[in-house]
Design a protein around this motif. Structure first.
Motif, PDB file in Angstrom:
ATOM      1  N   LEU A  11       0.834  -1.194   0.000  1.00  0.00           N
ATOM      2  CA  LEU A  11       0.000   0.000   0.000  1.00  0.00           C
ATOM      3  C   LEU A  11       0.878   1.256   0.000  1.00  0.00           C
ATOM      4  CD1 LEU A  11      -2.552  -1.190   2.726  1.00  0.00           C
ATOM      5  CD2 LEU A  11      -2.714  -1.448   0.234  1.00  0.00           C
ATOM      6  N   PRO A  12       0.288   2.424  -0.294  1.00  0.00           N
ATOM      7  CA  PRO A  12       1.078   3.670  -0.280  1.00  0.00           C
ATOM      8  C   PRO A  12       1.689   3.944   1.087  1.00  0.00           C
ATOM      9  CG  PRO A  12      -1.049   4.016  -1.345  1.00  0.00           C
ATOM     10  CD  PRO A  12      -1.107   2.658  -0.731  1.00  0.00           C
ATOM     11  N   PHE A  13       2.824   4.621   1.091  1.00  0.00           N
ATOM     12  CA  PHE A  13       3.505   4.944   2.332  1.00  0.00           C
ATOM     13  C   PHE A  13       2.605   5.761   3.260  1.00  0.00           C
ATOM     14  CE2 PHE A  13       6.243   7.589   5.012  1.00  0.00           C
ATOM     15  CZ  PHE A  13       7.077   6.635   5.558  1.00  0.00           C
ATOM     16  N   ALA A  14       1.693   6.547   2.679  1.00  0.00           N
ATOM     17  CA  ALA A  14       0.788   7.364   3.499  1.00  0.00           C
ATOM     18  C   ALA A  14      -0.015   6.517   4.475  1.00  0.00           C
ATOM     19  CB  ALA A  14      -0.148   8.161   2.594  1.00  0.00           C
ATOM     20  N   VAL A  15      -0.294   5.276   4.109  1.00  0.00           N
ATOM     21  CA  VAL A  15      -1.036   4.377   5.011  1.00  0.00           C
ATOM     22  C   VAL A  15      -0.190   4.090   6.249  1.00  0.00           C
ATOM     23  CG1 VAL A  15      -2.067   2.076   5.251  1.00  0.00           C
ATOM     24  CG2 VAL A  15      -2.324   3.359   3.102  1.00  0.00           C
ATOM     25  N   LEU A  16       1.099   3.857   6.031  1.00  0.00           N
ATOM     26  CA  LEU A  16       2.008   3.576   7.145  1.00  0.00           C
ATOM     27  C   LEU A  16       2.167   4.789   8.052  1.00  0.00           C
ATOM     28  CD1 LEU A  16       3.858   1.411   8.352  1.00  0.00           C
ATOM     29  CD2 LEU A  16       5.681   2.250   6.868  1.00  0.00           C
ATOM     30  N   GLN A  17       2.066   5.978   7.485  1.00  0.00           N
ATOM     31  CA  GLN A  17       2.229   7.204   8.276  1.00  0.00           C
ATOM     32  C   GLN A  17       1.180   7.328   9.367  1.00  0.00           C
ATOM     33  OE1 GLN A  17       2.457  10.039   4.948  1.00  0.00           O
ATOM     34  NE2 GLN A  17       4.419  10.699   5.775  1.00  0.00           N
ATOM     35  N   THR A  18       0.039   6.699   9.194  1.00  0.00           N
ATOM     36  CA  THR A  18      -1.003   6.772  10.225  1.00  0.00           C
ATOM     37  C   THR A  18      -0.583   6.053  11.505  1.00  0.00           C
ATOM     38  OG1 THR A  18      -2.131   4.763   9.423  1.00  0.00           O
ATOM     39  CG2 THR A  18      -2.818   6.878   8.472  1.00  0.00           C
ATOM     40  N   ARG A  19       0.458   5.209  11.409  1.00  0.00           N
ATOM     41  CA  ARG A  19       0.934   4.491  12.600  1.00  0.00           C
ATOM     42  C   ARG A  19       2.183   5.100  13.212  1.00  0.00           C
ATOM     43  NH1 ARG A  19       0.214  -1.974  11.699  1.00  0.00           N
ATOM     44  NH2 ARG A  19       1.321  -1.941  13.676  1.00  0.00           N
ATOM     45  N   ILE A  20       2.892   5.896  12.419  1.00  0.00           N
ATOM     46  CA  ILE A  20       4.142   6.481  12.896  1.00  0.00           C
ATOM     47  C   ILE A  20       3.849   7.571  13.919  1.00  0.00           C
ATOM     48  CG2 ILE A  20       6.194   7.784  12.212  1.00  0.00           C
ATOM     49  CD1 ILE A  20       5.979   6.431   9.475  1.00  0.00           C
ATOM     50  N   GLY A  21       4.522   7.512  15.032  1.00  0.00           N
ATOM     51  CA  GLY A  21       4.367   8.543  16.055  1.00  0.00           C
ATOM     52  C   GLY A  21       3.269   8.275  17.066  1.00  0.00           C
ATOM     53  N   ARG A  22       2.452   7.246  16.845  1.00  0.00           N
ATOM     54  CA  ARG A  22       1.395   6.931  17.805  1.00  0.00           C
ATOM     55  C   ARG A  22       1.960   6.159  18.989  1.00  0.00           C
ATOM     56  NH1 ARG A  22      -4.079   7.130  16.311  1.00  0.00           N
ATOM     57  NH2 ARG A  22      -4.404   7.956  14.215  1.00  0.00           N
ATOM     58  N   LYS A  23       1.557   6.561  20.183  1.00  0.00           N
ATOM     59  CA  LYS A  23       2.012   5.853  21.374  1.00  0.00           C
ATOM     60  C   LYS A  23       1.272   4.525  21.527  1.00  0.00           C
ATOM     61  CE  LYS A  23       3.436   9.929  24.007  1.00  0.00           C
ATOM     62  NZ  LYS A  23       3.243  10.719  25.256  1.00  0.00           N
ATOM     63  N   ASN A  24       0.005   4.532  21.196  1.00  0.00           N
ATOM     64  CA  ASN A  24      -0.805   3.318  21.319  1.00  0.00           C
ATOM     65  C   ASN A  24      -1.372   2.944  19.955  1.00  0.00           C
ATOM     66  OD1 ASN A  24      -0.607   3.172  24.255  1.00  0.00           O
ATOM     67  ND2 ASN A  24      -1.958   4.964  24.272  1.00  0.00           N
ATOM     68  N   VAL A  25      -1.215   1.683  19.589  1.00  0.00           N
ATOM     69  CA  VAL A  25      -1.728   1.196  18.312  1.00  0.00           C
ATOM     70  C   VAL A  25      -3.022   0.435  18.585  1.00  0.00           C
ATOM     71  CG1 VAL A  25      -1.233  -0.172  16.277  1.00  0.00           C
ATOM     72  CG2 VAL A  25       0.622   1.020  17.440  1.00  0.00           C
ATOM     73  N   SER A  26      -4.139   1.043  18.225  1.00  0.00           N
ATOM     74  CA  SER A  26      -5.449   0.460  18.497  1.00  0.00           C
ATOM     75  C   SER A  26      -5.785  -0.635  17.488  1.00  0.00           C
ATOM     76  CB  SER A  26      -6.523   1.549  18.432  1.00  0.00           C
ATOM     77  OG  SER A  26      -6.609   2.067  17.116  1.00  0.00           O
ATOM     78  N   LYS A  27      -6.823  -1.398  17.784  1.00  0.00           N
ATOM     79  CA  LYS A  27      -7.285  -2.432  16.849  1.00  0.00           C
ATOM     80  C   LYS A  27      -7.727  -1.805  15.535  1.00  0.00           C
ATOM     81  CE  LYS A  27      -8.765  -5.855  20.284  1.00  0.00           C
ATOM     82  NZ  LYS A  27      -9.916  -6.640  20.822  1.00  0.00           N
ATOM     83  N   ALA A  28      -8.313  -0.606  15.624  1.00  0.00           N
ATOM     84  CA  ALA A  28      -8.765   0.075  14.408  1.00  0.00           C
ATOM     85  C   ALA A  28      -7.581   0.425  13.504  1.00  0.00           C
ATOM     86  CB  ALA A  28      -9.541   1.342  14.774  1.00  0.00           C
ATOM     87  N   ILE A  29      -6.489   0.889  14.111  1.00  0.00           N
ATOM     88  CA  ILE A  29      -5.298   1.227  13.330  1.00  0.00           C
ATOM     89  C   ILE A  29      -4.671  -0.027  12.724  1.00  0.00           C
ATOM     90  CG2 ILE A  29      -2.909   2.013  13.534  1.00  0.00           C
ATOM     91  CD1 ILE A  29      -4.793   4.281  13.261  1.00  0.00           C
ATOM     92  N   LEU A  30      -4.622  -1.115  13.505  1.00  0.00           N
ATOM     93  CA  LEU A  30      -4.077  -2.370  12.993  1.00  0.00           C
ATOM     94  C   LEU A  30      -4.859  -2.853  11.776  1.00  0.00           C
ATOM     95  CD1 LEU A  30      -3.390  -4.319  16.320  1.00  0.00           C
ATOM     96  CD2 LEU A  30      -1.705  -3.280  14.799  1.00  0.00           C
ATOM     97  N   LYS A  31      -6.150  -2.609  11.802  1.00  0.00           N
ATOM     98  CA  LYS A  31      -6.992  -3.033  10.676  1.00  0.00           C
ATOM     99  C   LYS A  31      -6.845  -2.081   9.492  1.00  0.00           C
ATOM    100  CE  LYS A  31     -11.760  -4.277   9.520  1.00  0.00           C
ATOM    101  NZ  LYS A  31     -13.157  -4.401  10.025  1.00  0.00           N
ATOM    102  N   LYS A  32      -6.746  -0.793   9.787  1.00  0.00           N
ATOM    103  CA  LYS A  32      -6.675   0.213   8.726  1.00  0.00           C
ATOM    104  C   LYS A  32      -5.314   0.225   8.048  1.00  0.00           C
ATOM    105  CE  LYS A  32      -7.161   5.216   8.004  1.00  0.00           C
ATOM    106  NZ  LYS A  32      -7.416   6.524   8.662  1.00  0.00           N
ATOM    107  N   ALA A  33      -4.261  -0.059   8.823  1.00  0.00           N
ATOM    108  CA  ALA A  33      -2.893   0.020   8.293  1.00  0.00           C
ATOM    109  C   ALA A  33      -2.116  -1.243   8.636  1.00  0.00           C
ATOM    110  CB  ALA A  33      -2.192   1.256   8.845  1.00  0.00           C
TER     111      ALA A  33
END
Length: 538
Positions: free
Chosen positions: A287-309
């Motif tokens: 997927l585009p790198f922009a998808v990965l950017q949604t996880r960079i810098g987050r302290k907590n990785v939620s289930k929603a983020i794991l599914k989205k990215a």
């Protein structure tokens, strides 16, 4: 602090590598151990947390120096560095100090616990004891924006020479999540700790760029292992004694940010270290790198983020196998062992993929295949000499990155801002626009900022133009008469609701000044959106 401030000034005054190494070597030979430890920490981007915000530092400086806000802003705009501006504006010291660097680092860390009035009193006491270079360094540390202007590799070289140790050993020992408040210089640099080594990654091997015109100089294709160059987060997965650790190339421990990788890492044999790229990945596609950017810098990785990215590790190399450092093996031998490791866990390792090898009979054939890069979310090729060991840092000869040509668009310069550091006296940070037609009116729409790519001479000419053609001032920013056209290169493009143009560019930079093109002939927003349709968010 005097010794460290002197080092800072001397390093800033020379561009010669050997001179910088000599200065550092002398510093490491004479500084107290805790000062050496903190100096290493600064080179490794480990700094105390910011104890005072910039607004307060500005206000205290203006009060102490008796200067109006407009003069501070004008001075800051010209100097380009907040700490340097403050150090130049503050009155001369009324006292002297002879405390080591470590004392003042502790002093800064203690500020975080204080109320604003107490912070102010302590900062003013410190400033009143320091010379201008000492104030500069102290304030830099306070703003957590400390950069010394030399690479971490250069500092490691100087430290290794002074300590009479192999450079790769020192680089290895300085990798990882060590805290200057919790270790000693001897335990970090001079002693080997089994507990530390359990999680510690290896220094990364980095590639130099090569152009299409230079590619024939590399010999024949069969001397090289060719792989796609992916655009993600370079990482090492370390598995030792039933524990796993994920390290980024920036030496950040990111194990908790990518919990998916535990699914295969814990199935790997103890004593395994894999080098690869963390990539956003779903349904068999990168997927585009922009998808990965949604996880960079987050302290907590939620289930929603794991599914989205969702992510996978594309494995490039094996650095340790069965508990043995195999970096001296040839690329062919390491790849064979990596394939064996992958085969042993592939049924339960959906998040662990091998980087694809690309086969071709000639450089010309490879050049044609390389044209598929953007459709595959790749940046081009990695070329790795088949008999090469895995080295430390950026070394020429064995690994090359053969990237695709950047996407380009011609934009009009509409805004400029003074730069920082050596560019502090020049307008060198630019905003560019493309043409758009709306309700029968033709207007310029900003689409990106860029500040690299011009020569010093060109930058001075643009600076002169900005000063002669300023239309309005917005704080440190000046809008200018839209006359100059520049070709802007970039690696990727994506939709963006935050920008007026509706797009955001990845790694924009100036490729050339289009003296041959008037502003009216710059590209349009429609042409920018066509690039988005072709190459964005595939």
């Amino acid at each position: 602090m005097k010794q460290f401030a002197d080092l800072f000034v001397q390093l800033d005054q020379t561009n010669k590598t050997n001179d910088k190494v000599a200065l550092l070597r002398n510093y490491f030979a004479t500084a107290p151990d805790r000062d050496k430890l903190w100096t290493i920490a600064f080179f490794s981007h480990k700094r105390p947390k910011r104890p005072v915000n910039s607004t307060l530092l500005k206000a205290w400086t203006m009060e102490l120096a008796g200067l109006p806000e407009w003069l501070f802003k004008e001075s800051y705009s010209f100097v380009g560095d907040l700490a340097e501006t403050i150090s130049l504006m503050l009155p001369p010291p009324t006292q002297t100090q002879d405390q080591p660097l470590a004392y003042w680092v502790d002093y800064l860390q203690d500020l975080s616990k204080l109320e604003e009035d107490e912070k102010k009193a302590r900062v003013l006491v410190a400033w009143q004891q320091m010379t201008q270079p000492e104030k500069f360094v102290f304030t830099k540390l306070m703003t957590s924006s400390f950069r010394i202007g030399i690479s971490q590799g250069l500092a490691i070289r100087a430290l290794a020479e002074q300590a009479d140790l192999d450079k790769t050993i020192v680089a290895h020992r300085l990798m990882g999540d060590w805290n200057p408040n919790e270790v000693s210089f001897d335990s970090l640099v001079m002693e080997e700790s089994r507990e530390d080594n359990l999680s510690r990654p290896y220094p990364f091997f980095l590639a130099h760029p090569v152009t299409t015109e230079e590619i024939e100089n590399l010999g024949t294709v069969d001397e090289w292992q060719v792989e796609w160059k992916w655009d993600g987060i370079r990482a090492q997965v370390v598995v030792r004694e039933e524990n796993h650790y994920v390290w980024s190339r920036g030496e950040e421990l990111v194990t908790d940010k990518f919990p998916e990788l535990a699914g295969f890492a814990l199935d790997l044999p103890s004593g395994t270290v894999i080098d690869g790229e963390i990539l956003p990945y779903a349904e068999g596609k990168i997927l585009p790198f922009a998808v990965l950017q949604t996880r960079i810098g987050r302290k907590n990785v939620s289930k929603a983020i794991l599914k989205k990215a969702p992510v996978v590790l594309k494995a490039y190399d094996l650095l340790e196998g069965d508990g043995k450092d195999v970096r001296e093996w040839s690329m062919i031998e390491r790849r064979k062992k990596l394939e064996e490791v992958h085969e042993a866990v592939r049924d339960q390792a959906s998040y662990f993929l091998l980087s694809n090898k690309v086969e071709a009979d000639s450089w010309a054939d490879l050049a044609l295949i390389r044209e598929q890069s953007r459709s595959l979310m790749a940046e081009g090729f990695m070329l790795k000499r088949r008999d090469s060991p895995y080295q430390v840092g950026r070394k020429r000869g064995d690994w090359w990155k053969w990237k695709v040509d950047p996407l380009t668009i011609d934009g009009v310069l509409i805004n400029a801002q003074r730069g920082t550091g050596r560019r502090s006296g020049l307008y060198s940070d630019y905003t560019f626009a493309v043409w758009d037609e709306y309700d029968g009116q033709r207007r310029l729409v900003p689409f990106t900022k860029a500040y690299s790519g011009l020569t010093d001479q060109e930058m001075r000419k643009v600076d002169s133009f900005v000063k002669r053609n300023t239309k309005e001032k917005f704080g440190p920013v000046r809008s200018v008469t839209p006359e100059l056209v520049f070709e802007i290169g970039f690696e990727g493009i994506q939709k963006s609701s935050r920008h007026k143009s509706g797009v955001a560019l990845r790694f924009p930079r100036i490729l050339r000044w289009r003296h041959d093109k008037p502003a009216d002939e710059a590209n349009s927003l429609i042409e920018l959106q066509e690039l988005l349709n072709l190459y964005g968010n595939q």
